[in-house]
Design a protein around this motif. Structure first.
Motif, PDB file in Angstrom:
ATOM      1  N   PHE A 157       0.761  -1.235  -0.086  1.00 42.17           N
ATOM      2  CA  PHE A 157       0.021   0.006   0.014  1.00 42.17           C
ATOM      3  C   PHE A 157       0.932   1.225   0.111  1.00 42.17           C
ATOM      4  N   SER A 158       0.676   2.267  -0.610  1.00 49.18           N
ATOM      5  CA  SER A 158       1.317   3.251  -0.936  1.00 49.18           C
ATOM      6  C   SER A 158       0.656   4.701  -0.674  1.00 49.18           C
ATOM      7  N   GLN A 159      -0.559   4.688  -0.457  1.00 52.51           N
ATOM      8  CA  GLN A 159      -1.123   6.050  -0.482  1.00 52.51           C
ATOM      9  C   GLN A 159      -1.065   6.643   0.996  1.00 52.51           C
ATOM     10  N   TYR A 160      -0.216   6.944   1.504  1.00 47.42           N
ATOM     11  CA  TYR A 160       0.398   7.187   2.745  1.00 47.42           C
ATOM     12  C   TYR A 160      -0.402   8.379   3.368  1.00 47.42           C
ATOM     13  N   PHE A 161      -0.953   9.161   2.294  1.00 47.27           N
ATOM     14  CA  PHE A 161      -1.631  10.308   2.658  1.00 47.27           C
ATOM     15  C   PHE A 161      -3.057  10.165   3.457  1.00 47.27           C
ATOM     16  N   ARG A 162      -3.397   8.902   3.181  1.00 46.09           N
ATOM     17  CA  ARG A 162      -4.680   8.521   3.745  1.00 46.09           C
ATOM     18  C   ARG A 162      -4.421   8.086   5.218  1.00 46.09           C
ATOM     19  N   ILE A 163      -4.665   8.750   6.175  1.00 44.34           N
ATOM     20  CA  ILE A 163      -4.505   8.809   7.674  1.00 44.34           C
ATOM     21  C   ILE A 163      -5.632   8.561   8.547  1.00 44.34           C
ATOM     22  N   TYR A 164      -5.641   7.605   9.374  1.00 46.56           N
ATOM     23  CA  TYR A 164      -6.976   7.605  10.275  1.00 46.56           C
ATOM     24  C   TYR A 164      -6.953   8.498  11.247  1.00 46.56           C
ATOM     25  N   SER A 165      -7.964   9.149  11.260  1.00 46.97           N
ATOM     26  CA  SER A 165      -8.104  10.216  12.723  1.00 46.97           C
ATOM     27  C   SER A 165      -8.383   9.317  14.074  1.00 46.97           C
ATOM     28  N   PRO A 166      -7.567   9.339  15.039  1.00 50.73           N
ATOM     29  CA  PRO A 166      -8.210   8.684  16.193  1.00 50.73           C
ATOM     30  C   PRO A 166      -9.685   9.296  16.793  1.00 50.73           C
ATOM     31  N   ILE A 167     -10.124  10.232  16.151  1.00 48.46           N
ATOM     32  CA  ILE A 167     -11.339  11.120  16.725  1.00 48.46           C
ATOM     33  C   ILE A 167     -12.454  10.874  15.686  1.00 48.46           C
ATOM     34  N   THR A 168     -12.359  11.139  14.480  1.00 46.79           N
ATOM     35  CA  THR A 168     -13.538  11.303  13.444  1.00 46.79           C
ATOM     36  C   THR A 168     -13.825   9.741  12.983  1.00 46.79           C
ATOM     37  N   PHE A 169     -12.433   8.974  12.829  1.00 42.79           N
ATOM     38  CA  PHE A 169     -12.869   7.714  12.420  1.00 42.79           C
ATOM     39  C   PHE A 169     -13.714   6.728  13.199  1.00 42.79           C
ATOM     40  N   PRO A 170     -13.625   6.540  14.334  1.00 40.43           N
ATOM     41  CA  PRO A 170     -14.399   5.718  15.403  1.00 40.43           C
ATOM     42  C   PRO A 170     -15.851   6.514  15.496  1.00 40.43           C
ATOM     43  N   ALA A 171     -15.975   7.804  15.520  1.00 43.10           N
ATOM     44  CA  ALA A 171     -17.122   8.560  15.487  1.00 43.10           C
ATOM     45  C   ALA A 171     -18.044   8.009  14.463  1.00 43.10           C
ATOM     46  N   LYS A 172     -17.339   7.761  13.290  1.00 40.57           N
ATOM     47  CA  LYS A 172     -18.162   7.356  12.007  1.00 40.57           C
ATOM     48  C   LYS A 172     -19.061   6.057  12.516  1.00 40.57           C
ATOM     49  N   TRP A 173     -18.522   5.223  13.073  1.00 40.30           N
ATOM     50  CA  TRP A 173     -19.154   3.981  13.592  1.00 40.30           C
ATOM     51  C   TRP A 173     -19.826   3.997  14.875  1.00 40.30           C
ATOM     52  N   ASP A 174     -19.587   4.747  15.731  1.00 41.10           N
ATOM     53  CA  ASP A 174     -19.907   4.530  17.120  1.00 41.10           C
ATOM     54  C   ASP A 174     -19.897   6.030  17.625  1.00 41.10           C
ATOM     55  N   LYS A 175     -21.021   6.651  17.428  1.00 40.61           N
ATOM     56  CA  LYS A 175     -21.275   8.159  17.810  1.00 40.61           C
ATOM     57  C   LYS A 175     -21.134   8.570  19.479  1.00 40.61           C
ATOM     58  N   ASN A 176     -21.854   7.342  19.913  1.00 35.08           N
ATOM     59  CA  ASN A 176     -21.933   7.419  21.469  1.00 35.08           C
ATOM     60  C   ASN A 176     -20.716   7.171  22.248  1.00 35.08           C
ATOM     61  N   GLY A 177     -19.844   6.254  21.675  1.00 35.43           N
ATOM     62  CA  GLY A 177     -18.629   5.901  22.065  1.00 35.43           C
ATOM     63  C   GLY A 177     -18.851   4.726  23.129  1.00 35.43           C
ATOM     64  N   ASP A 178     -19.877   3.770  22.707  1.00 36.48           N
ATOM     65  CA  ASP A 178     -19.893   2.702  23.551  1.00 36.48           C
ATOM     66  C   ASP A 178     -18.600   1.897  23.709  1.00 36.48           C
ATOM     67  N   PHE A 179     -17.743   1.605  22.553  1.00 33.47           N
ATOM     68  CA  PHE A 179     -16.648   1.134  22.500  1.00 33.47           C
ATOM     69  C   PHE A 179     -15.775   1.383  23.634  1.00 33.47           C
ATOM     70  N   VAL A 180     -15.521   2.764  23.479  1.00 33.29           N
ATOM     71  CA  VAL A 180     -14.622   3.431  24.578  1.00 33.29           C
ATOM     72  C   VAL A 180     -15.193   3.338  26.010  1.00 33.29           C
ATOM     73  N   ARG A 181     -16.613   3.234  26.254  1.00 27.84           N
ATOM     74  CA  ARG A 181     -17.009   3.352  27.565  1.00 27.84           C
ATOM     75  C   ARG A 181     -16.522   1.724  28.090  1.00 27.84           C
ATOM     76  N   LYS A 182     -16.837   0.795  27.112  1.00 31.50           N
ATOM     77  CA  LYS A 182     -16.492  -0.375  27.697  1.00 31.50           C
ATOM     78  C   LYS A 182     -15.008  -0.774  28.065  1.00 31.50           C
ATOM     79  N   TYR A 183     -14.261  -0.225  27.161  1.00 33.01           N
ATOM     80  CA  TYR A 183     -12.621  -0.566  27.270  1.00 33.01           C
ATOM     81  C   TYR A 183     -11.847   0.636  27.867  1.00 33.01           C
TER      82      TYR A 183
END
Length: 647
Positions: free
Chosen positions: A460-486
């Motif tokens: 893979f070489s598209q290094y400019f595609r960087i995951y945000s630790p803030i918006t990426f999880p929010a896309k899946w889990d607005k409420n943050g249930d995963f974070v609340r669990k772990y």
DNA sequence: GTCCCGTTGCAGCC
DNA sequence: GGCTGCAACGGGAC
């Protein structure tokens, strides 16, 4: 008069009875006796980075297999031998008058070396070797032959697969097994070389019983974690063929799930149940056959497609596509061998001057330690490992990994991108070592391959595609249930602040029972019943920019692991770091040191004890290599004073 | 040389 | 939810 075969069936990465091409080949010999054996090499047990969770999963698999073997023949079971195959097998050949040794093909680099040695020893003893492929959809060596080199894209795998025979249908489990022969023997036990014990952090006692070839009771029983002297496992995920087949059947009973599965759209934040199959550990240990998985899935997809035209997903994003990626990584490793697992000498792995680069052993070229070119990067690394980065999404994932041994594929993307090209700019080999220690489904080929993918050093070489630790999880889990669990200390935080708690007003933080403070070493606030969660260890957008610039530079230099500049150190001249030197650490990529020279400090990957989420320890527990001590508001590092960075 | 595609990015806009 | 710009990579098809 023909001699009836006396067979050793050597289980390795095929801890199952169903669809075992090797076992079928053994039974087709119509043997007089058959010994189902497993060799548990102490050298391997001590020297391989493996946490308690994976040992437990393996032990589960062995116990289940042993039970299932006994059901087929009351006199039989899995005979576990606690000695290296290279030394114990020749003795067994003699003691048990063996004529045939049968096992499943294993293309892992280290396994090839081992099997080569065993094959030679068997030949010397006049033993016939039978080896069958059952670990992959396609024989990795054949895949490589057709492709004309290591498989580096999924298109290459798909095109080579078209030219290979179709994936064989799974074989049924045998209905009976021949008796094992007389298992008494008089042989000298070869003790292993002095043990390194890479897993000392997990070991709570020095066992002695382990050091007997047939176990403490002389009955070839499967060892327990206690016998291995290892702390108890914490994972809820359990091993064994029985569980694997049940879990697969449960998934297959939902054709809509199977046929419309699309990996990029499966939520990495889902738990209880997770959004993917969680069958990978069973594929790793062989408690589930990949062909069984493939055909049960494929048949379900075909039948679903007839009823719902155009609704089924296709490779590579669908379920069978996931298996193709596995074969792609196996093909890459089968071709490149040992060097696929590291940067050095690897012609496909781009050289990038990461922080904390490997120090490779002169003889074996394996990374044994790493160079601490930046003290701050080492602290980032330990905080990443311990789940105290101050980014709840990253920390939740790392805590799930550490305690449960499994995280979703996209979660692995998130933490891997964060550690390497999208945050810390730390060598992917450091991350791969931690995964190796903690993942239940750790597969050398897939782990090395995925880390190279995520660090944009190969595949893979598209290094400019960087995951945000803030918006990426929010896309899946607005409420943050995963974070609340772990990350339960943030349990009372509202959704607005769940991924960036440091933005919440102090008064609110207090009212929610957890203040954002410090670097992960603080455990309480003035003895009050208020928890502490660390401040983010850096400004993410700042680091993102630094990493992007550094990656751009590394791509323009364009050298790979087999370039002479990498070995002789002259790569440094190719990188104009504009003052970002070895000791400048805090910002920018360090001028890392590879090969002979060594930085101010060296580090080694160590295991922390895996405990329950609520008892997770701060990074100190993972033995900060540079010997960090608190000195007022500063961090004292083996005589160096490093000013603490504040955002 | 040009174009298109690559399992899984993000932010801003509609 | 879908589109575009971001600033932009490498490999393969043509």
């Amino acid at each position: 008069m023909t001699v009836k075969p006396r067979v050793l069936y050597w289980f390795r990465t095929d801890l199952r009875l169903h669809d075992s091409p090797g076992l079928k080949a053994a039974l087709d010999l119509y043997p007089e006796v058959l010994y189902p054996i497993w060799t548990w090499d102490p050298q391997y047990v001590y020297n391989t980075r493996v946490g308690p969770n994976r040992w437990q999963f393996l032990i589960d698999c062995q116990n289940d297999l042993s039970t299932n073997i006994t059901k087929l023949n009351s006199k039989s079971k899995l005979f576990v031998l606690r000695e290296a195959p290279q030394t114990v097998l020749p003795k067994l050949f003699k003691a048990w008058r063996i004529t045939h040794l049968v096992f499943e093909k294993d293309t892992d680099a280290y396994a090839r070396d081992r099997d080569h040695e065993v094959t030679n020893l068997a030949k010397k003893a006049g033993i016939t070797i039978i080896c069958r492929q059952g670990r992959n959809l396609y024989d990795p060596d054949e895949l490589v032959d057709i492709n004309g080199g290591p498989t580096m894209t999924i298109a290459q795998v798909q095109s080579a697969a078209k030219k290979l025979p179709a994936v064989p249908r799974p074989l049924p489990a045998p209905l009976s097994l021949p008796d094992p022969g007389d298992t008494s023997f008089e042989i000298d036990h070869s003790l292993p070389e002095p043990l390194l014990d890479r897993n000392a952090g997990y070991r709570n006692s020095k066992d002695s019983s382990y050091m007997s070839i047939a176990g403490p009771n002389g009955d070839f029983a499967v060892p327990t974690l206690k016998e291995l002297g290892i702390t108890p496992a914490t994972t809820p995920h359990r091993g064994g063929e029985s569980i694997a087949l049940k879990n697969l059947a449960d998934l297959i009973s939902d054709p809509n799930y199977i046929a419309t599965f699309s990996k990029p759209e499966s939520a990495p934040t889902a738990f209880s149940p997770q959004s993917t199959t969680l069958l990978s550990p069973h594929l790793h240990f062989g408690s589930l056959s990949i062909r069984k998985f493939y055909w049960d899935t494929e048949d379900t997809i075909v039948s679903f497609s007839k009823r719902h035209k155009g609704k089924a997903t296709v490779p590579p994003t669908n379920l069978t596509g996931q298996l193709l990626f596995r074969d792609m990584y196996f093909g890459a490793q089968a071709s490149l061998g040992h060097k696929f697992g590291r940067m050095l000498d690897n012609p496909k792995c781009r050289f990038i001057p990461w922080h904390l680069p490997s120090i490779y052993d002169d003889k074996t070229a394996y990374p044994t330690k790493y160079s601490i070119d930046s003290v701050e990067a080492d602290i980032w690394f330990k905080r990443w490992q311990s789940g105290t980065t101050g980014f709840p999404w990253i920390d939740g994932l790392m805590r799930q990994l550490r305690t449960e041994g499994w995280i979703h594929h996209l979660g692995r993307h998130a933490v891997a991108c964060f550690l390497t090209r999208g945050g810390c700019y730390i060598d992917w080999e450091r991350g791969a070592e931690v995964f190796e220690m903690w993942l239940l489904d750790h597969e050398v080929a897939c782990n090395a391959g995925n880390w190279q993918w995520l660090s944009a050093t190969a595949f893979f070489s598209q290094y400019f595609r960087i995951y945000s630790p803030i918006t990426f999880p929010a896309k899946w889990d607005k409420n943050g249930d995963f974070v609340r669990k772990y990350v339960p200390e943030l349990g009372k935080y509202p959704a607005k602040y769940i991924y960036e708690p440091w933005k919440a007003p102090i008064a609110d933080q207090k009212s929610w029972g957890c203040v954002i403070k410090g670097d992960g070493l603080d455990s309480d606030v003035n003895g009050l019943d208020i928890k502490v969660y660390p401040k983010p260890m850096f400004d993410f957008s700042e680091r993102r920019k630094i990493c992007l610039d550094a990656m751009k530079k590394a791509y323009s230099v364009h050298i790979f692991g087999d370039n002479p500049e990498v070995k002789d150190g002259s790569w440094q001249e190719l990188f104009d770091n504009e003052g970002e030197g070895v000791t400048k650490g805090p910002v920018g990529p360090g001028a890392a040191v590879h090969g002979s020279a060594v930085g101010s400090f060296t580090g080694e990957i160590t295991g922390g004890d895996a405990t329950s989420i609520s008892e997770l320890r701060p990074p100190e527990d993972l033995k900060l290599t540079a010997g960090r001590k608190r000195v007022g508001g500063q961090m004292k590092l083996d005589g160096m004073i490093q000013k603490k960075r504040r955002l």
